[in-house]
Design a protein around this motif. Structure first.
Motif, PDB file in Angstrom:
ATOM      1  N   VAL A 120      16.539  21.964 -57.000  1.00  0.00           N
ATOM      2  CA  VAL A 120      17.725  22.455 -57.705  1.00  0.00           C
ATOM      3  C   VAL A 120      18.893  21.491 -57.524  1.00  0.00           C
ATOM      4  CG1 VAL A 120      19.477  24.277 -57.733  1.00  0.00           C
ATOM      5  CG2 VAL A 120      17.052  24.878 -57.655  1.00  0.00           C
ATOM      6  N   SER A 121      19.007  20.901 -56.332  1.00  0.00           N
ATOM      7  CA  SER A 121      20.079  19.934 -56.080  1.00  0.00           C
ATOM      8  C   SER A 121      19.925  18.708 -56.973  1.00  0.00           C
ATOM      9  CB  SER A 121      20.076  19.511 -54.607  1.00  0.00           C
ATOM     10  OG  SER A 121      20.299  20.613 -53.758  1.00  0.00           O
ATOM     11  N   LEU A 122      18.716  18.181 -57.071  1.00  0.00           N
ATOM     12  CA  LEU A 122      18.468  17.021 -57.921  1.00  0.00           C
ATOM     13  C   LEU A 122      18.703  17.342 -59.392  1.00  0.00           C
ATOM     14  CD1 LEU A 122      15.216  15.545 -56.319  1.00  0.00           C
ATOM     15  CD2 LEU A 122      17.486  14.512 -56.296  1.00  0.00           C
ATOM     16  N   ALA A 123      18.415  18.571 -59.771  1.00  0.00           N
ATOM     17  CA  ALA A 123      18.566  18.952 -61.174  1.00  0.00           C
ATOM     18  C   ALA A 123      20.022  19.244 -61.527  1.00  0.00           C
ATOM     19  CB  ALA A 123      17.702  20.181 -61.471  1.00  0.00           C
ATOM     20  N   MET A 124      20.704  20.053 -60.728  1.00  0.00           N
ATOM     21  CA  MET A 124      22.013  20.569 -61.121  1.00  0.00           C
ATOM     22  C   MET A 124      23.156  19.587 -60.931  1.00  0.00           C
ATOM     23  SD  MET A 124      22.325  24.617 -60.253  1.00  0.00           S
ATOM     24  CE  MET A 124      23.898  24.623 -61.123  1.00  0.00           C
ATOM     25  N   PRO A 135       8.597  26.460 -49.006  1.00  0.00           N
ATOM     26  CA  PRO A 135       8.874  26.583 -50.440  1.00  0.00           C
ATOM     27  C   PRO A 135      10.356  26.698 -50.777  1.00  0.00           C
ATOM     28  CG  PRO A 135       7.025  27.967 -49.834  1.00  0.00           C
ATOM     29  CD  PRO A 135       7.603  27.454 -48.551  1.00  0.00           C
ATOM     30  N   ASP A 136      11.126  27.355 -49.897  1.00  0.00           N
ATOM     31  CA  ASP A 136      12.559  27.495 -50.169  1.00  0.00           C
ATOM     32  C   ASP A 136      13.281  26.152 -50.055  1.00  0.00           C
ATOM     33  OD1 ASP A 136      12.745  30.203 -50.835  1.00  0.00           O
ATOM     34  OD2 ASP A 136      12.818  30.804 -48.732  1.00  0.00           O
ATOM     35  N   ILE A 137      12.847  25.317 -49.119  1.00  0.00           N
ATOM     36  CA  ILE A 137      13.435  23.986 -48.993  1.00  0.00           C
ATOM     37  C   ILE A 137      13.069  23.127 -50.196  1.00  0.00           C
ATOM     38  CG2 ILE A 137      13.334  21.821 -47.676  1.00  0.00           C
ATOM     39  CD1 ILE A 137      13.241  23.482 -45.145  1.00  0.00           C
ATOM     40  N   VAL A 138      11.819  23.252 -50.652  1.00  0.00           N
ATOM     41  CA  VAL A 138      11.381  22.525 -51.846  1.00  0.00           C
ATOM     42  C   VAL A 138      12.238  22.932 -53.045  1.00  0.00           C
ATOM     43  CG1 VAL A 138       9.496  22.193 -53.484  1.00  0.00           C
ATOM     44  CG2 VAL A 138       9.017  22.221 -51.033  1.00  0.00           C
ATOM     45  N   THR A 172       7.370  11.817 -54.015  1.00  0.00           N
ATOM     46  CA  THR A 172       7.093  11.053 -52.793  1.00  0.00           C
ATOM     47  C   THR A 172       7.382  11.888 -51.557  1.00  0.00           C
ATOM     48  OG1 THR A 172       7.626   8.971 -53.911  1.00  0.00           O
ATOM     49  CG2 THR A 172       7.658   8.957 -51.505  1.00  0.00           C
ATOM     50  N   GLY A 173       8.463  12.672 -51.621  1.00  0.00           N
ATOM     51  CA  GLY A 173       8.807  13.535 -50.494  1.00  0.00           C
ATOM     52  C   GLY A 173       7.814  14.664 -50.283  1.00  0.00           C
ATOM     53  N   LEU A 174       7.126  15.072 -51.359  1.00  0.00           N
ATOM     54  CA  LEU A 174       6.147  16.156 -51.268  1.00  0.00           C
ATOM     55  C   LEU A 174       4.758  15.669 -50.823  1.00  0.00           C
ATOM     56  CD1 LEU A 174       6.831  18.133 -54.575  1.00  0.00           C
ATOM     57  CD2 LEU A 174       7.679  18.662 -52.295  1.00  0.00           C
ATOM     58  N   ALA A 175       4.510  14.392 -51.013  1.00  0.00           N
ATOM     59  CA  ALA A 175       3.155  13.852 -50.801  1.00  0.00           C
ATOM     60  C   ALA A 175       2.652  14.111 -49.390  1.00  0.00           C
ATOM     61  CB  ALA A 175       3.145  12.367 -51.117  1.00  0.00           C
ATOM     62  N   PRO A 176       1.395  14.525 -49.253  1.00  0.00           N
ATOM     63  CA  PRO A 176       0.832  14.766 -47.917  1.00  0.00           C
ATOM     64  C   PRO A 176       0.686  13.457 -47.143  1.00  0.00           C
ATOM     65  CG  PRO A 176      -0.879  14.935 -49.584  1.00  0.00           C
ATOM     66  CD  PRO A 176       0.419  14.807 -50.323  1.00  0.00           C
ATOM     67  N   SER A 177       0.820  13.545 -45.837  1.00  0.00           N
ATOM     68  CA  SER A 177       0.618  12.367 -44.996  1.00  0.00           C
ATOM     69  C   SER A 177      -0.873  12.123 -44.816  1.00  0.00           C
ATOM     70  CB  SER A 177       1.273  12.572 -43.636  1.00  0.00           C
ATOM     71  OG  SER A 177       0.657  13.655 -42.939  1.00  0.00           O
ATOM     72  N   ARG A 178      -1.207  10.959 -44.343  1.00  0.00           N
ATOM     73  CA  ARG A 178      -2.622  10.626 -44.149  1.00  0.00           C
ATOM     74  C   ARG A 178      -3.279  11.548 -43.131  1.00  0.00           C
ATOM     75  NH1 ARG A 178      -2.754   3.964 -43.993  1.00  0.00           N
ATOM     76  NH2 ARG A 178      -2.014   3.643 -46.142  1.00  0.00           N
ATOM     77  N   ALA A 179      -2.481  12.059 -42.197  1.00  0.00           N
ATOM     78  CA  ALA A 179      -3.030  12.944 -41.162  1.00  0.00           C
ATOM     79  C   ALA A 179      -3.544  14.245 -41.763  1.00  0.00           C
ATOM     80  CB  ALA A 179      -1.969  13.245 -40.104  1.00  0.00           C
ATOM     81  N   GLU A 180      -3.004  14.615 -42.927  1.00  0.00           N
ATOM     82  CA  GLU A 180      -3.437  15.849 -43.573  1.00  0.00           C
ATOM     83  C   GLU A 180      -4.636  15.592 -44.471  1.00  0.00           C
ATOM     84  OE1 GLU A 180       0.715  18.371 -43.823  1.00  0.00           O
ATOM     85  OE2 GLU A 180       0.107  17.188 -45.562  1.00  0.00           O
ATOM     86  N   GLY A 202      -4.255  20.194 -52.402  1.00  0.00           N
ATOM     87  CA  GLY A 202      -4.120  19.023 -51.549  1.00  0.00           C
ATOM     88  C   GLY A 202      -3.138  17.987 -52.083  1.00  0.00           C
ATOM     89  N   GLN A 203      -2.222  18.414 -52.964  1.00  0.00           N
ATOM     90  CA  GLN A 203      -1.317  17.458 -53.591  1.00  0.00           C
ATOM     91  C   GLN A 203       0.026  17.328 -52.879  1.00  0.00           C
ATOM     92  OE1 GLN A 203      -1.067  17.065 -57.780  1.00  0.00           O
ATOM     93  NE2 GLN A 203      -2.817  18.374 -58.163  1.00  0.00           N
ATOM     94  N   ILE A 204       0.372  18.304 -52.045  1.00  0.00           N
ATOM     95  CA  ILE A 204       1.626  18.208 -51.304  1.00  0.00           C
ATOM     96  C   ILE A 204       1.402  18.608 -49.852  1.00  0.00           C
ATOM     97  CG2 ILE A 204       2.965  18.717 -53.389  1.00  0.00           C
ATOM     98  CD1 ILE A 204       3.482  21.494 -52.308  1.00  0.00           C
ATOM     99  N   THR A 205       2.362  18.283 -49.008  1.00  0.00           N
ATOM    100  CA  THR A 205       2.279  18.551 -47.584  1.00  0.00           C
ATOM    101  C   THR A 205       2.139  20.047 -47.293  1.00  0.00           C
ATOM    102  OG1 THR A 205       3.655  16.608 -47.128  1.00  0.00           O
ATOM    103  CG2 THR A 205       3.472  18.248 -45.373  1.00  0.00           C
ATOM    104  N   LEU A 206       1.195  20.399 -46.468  1.00  0.00           N
ATOM    105  CA  LEU A 206       0.905  21.807 -46.188  1.00  0.00           C
ATOM    106  C   LEU A 206       2.034  22.520 -45.459  1.00  0.00           C
ATOM    107  CD1 LEU A 206      -2.830  21.523 -45.077  1.00  0.00           C
ATOM    108  CD2 LEU A 206      -1.951  22.370 -47.261  1.00  0.00           C
ATOM    109  N   SER A 207       2.817  21.796 -44.681  1.00  0.00           N
ATOM    110  CA  SER A 207       3.854  22.423 -43.860  1.00  0.00           C
ATOM    111  C   SER A 207       5.170  22.628 -44.600  1.00  0.00           C
ATOM    112  CB  SER A 207       4.114  21.572 -42.613  1.00  0.00           C
ATOM    113  OG  SER A 207       4.540  20.260 -42.981  1.00  0.00           O
ATOM    114  N   LEU A 208       5.232  22.243 -45.853  1.00  0.00           N
ATOM    115  CA  LEU A 208       6.486  22.360 -46.605  1.00  0.00           C
ATOM    116  C   LEU A 208       6.918  23.812 -46.783  1.00  0.00           C
ATOM    117  CD1 LEU A 208       6.076  19.705 -49.449  1.00  0.00           C
ATOM    118  CD2 LEU A 208       7.735  19.650 -47.580  1.00  0.00           C
TER     119      LEU A 208
END
Length: 207
Positions: A160-164, A152-155, A199-207, A144-150
């Motif tokens: 990788v973009s932020l890192a590289m 994985p490839d986009i994550v 913050t981008g991964l965090a689940p919304s209140r609706a979840e 329950g720590q990240i948004t269920l609809s994410l």
């Protein structure tokens, strides 16, 4: 006397050969780089390449593996058991690449220009990272720590973009800013990007 693997891994001659290989393969095409040239740069006997790595291709692969393996192992550990761990992982990545600033450029050179025999090997390592990363995303979803609809490839692509990018364009950024991206700077960058990512991964209140 036969040395244990840990002794071999920390041997200064071996480390010099790995660094000399990185410098050589980055500055020239794979087929133009000789083991003799690498040995001369490392101030070592060419026979040490056979002793440690078998041949030039073995040295090339170990150069890549020794840099990426510690980062891949994190995906099997507990650092990313929460979204907050991405900050620590980014900091680890920045610190690793700061020690070998040429490495991201070499990876891009291999993957984009298909220079050298390392393309398939690097892709295998990246696929391991993708598989482990997908598993970690599923675990975070189940907790329950990240948004269920994410996706994985986009994550993975966002991370990788932020890192590289900061390390890939490090020279340009430093010139523009007029200051070095030293340890203090990279720690602040890791903290900011880690917070941004979590913050981008965090689940919304609706979840």
């Amino acid at each position: 006397m036969i040395r244990a693997p840990d002794d071999i891994a920390s041997d200064p001659v071996r480390e010099r050969l790995l660094q000399a290989a990185l410098d050589s393969f980055l500055s020239d095409e794979y087929h133009k780089v000789t083991t003799r040239l690498i040995a001369e740069k490392a101030e070592a006997n060419v026979s040490m390449i056979r002793y440690y790595f078998g041949n030039k291709e073995g040295l090339y692969e170990e150069m890549i593996r020794s840099t990426l393996e510690p980062l891949l192992k994190v995906l099997d550990g507990h650092l990313l058991d929460s979204a907050d761990g991405f900050k620590d992982f980014l900091q680890m990545y920045y610190e690793t690449m700061a020690k070998r600033p040429e490495f991201p450029k070499l990876i891009l050179k291999v993957l984009a220009l298909n220079q050298g025999p390392g393309r398939r090997f690097i892709q295998q390592l990246l696929e391991r990272g993708r598989t482990r990363g997908t598993k970690k995303v599923q675990e975070l979803k189940s907790a329950g720590q990240i948004t269920l609809s994410l996706d994985p490839d986009i994550v993975r692509m966002a991370f990788v973009s932020l890192a590289m990018m900061p390390m890939l364009l490090k020279d340009i950024f430093e010139e523009q800013m007029g200051r070095p991206m030293d340890q203090a700077f990279l720690e602040k960058l890791a903290a900011f990007n880690g917070h941004l990512f979590a913050t981008g991964l965090a689940p919304s209140r609706a979840e």
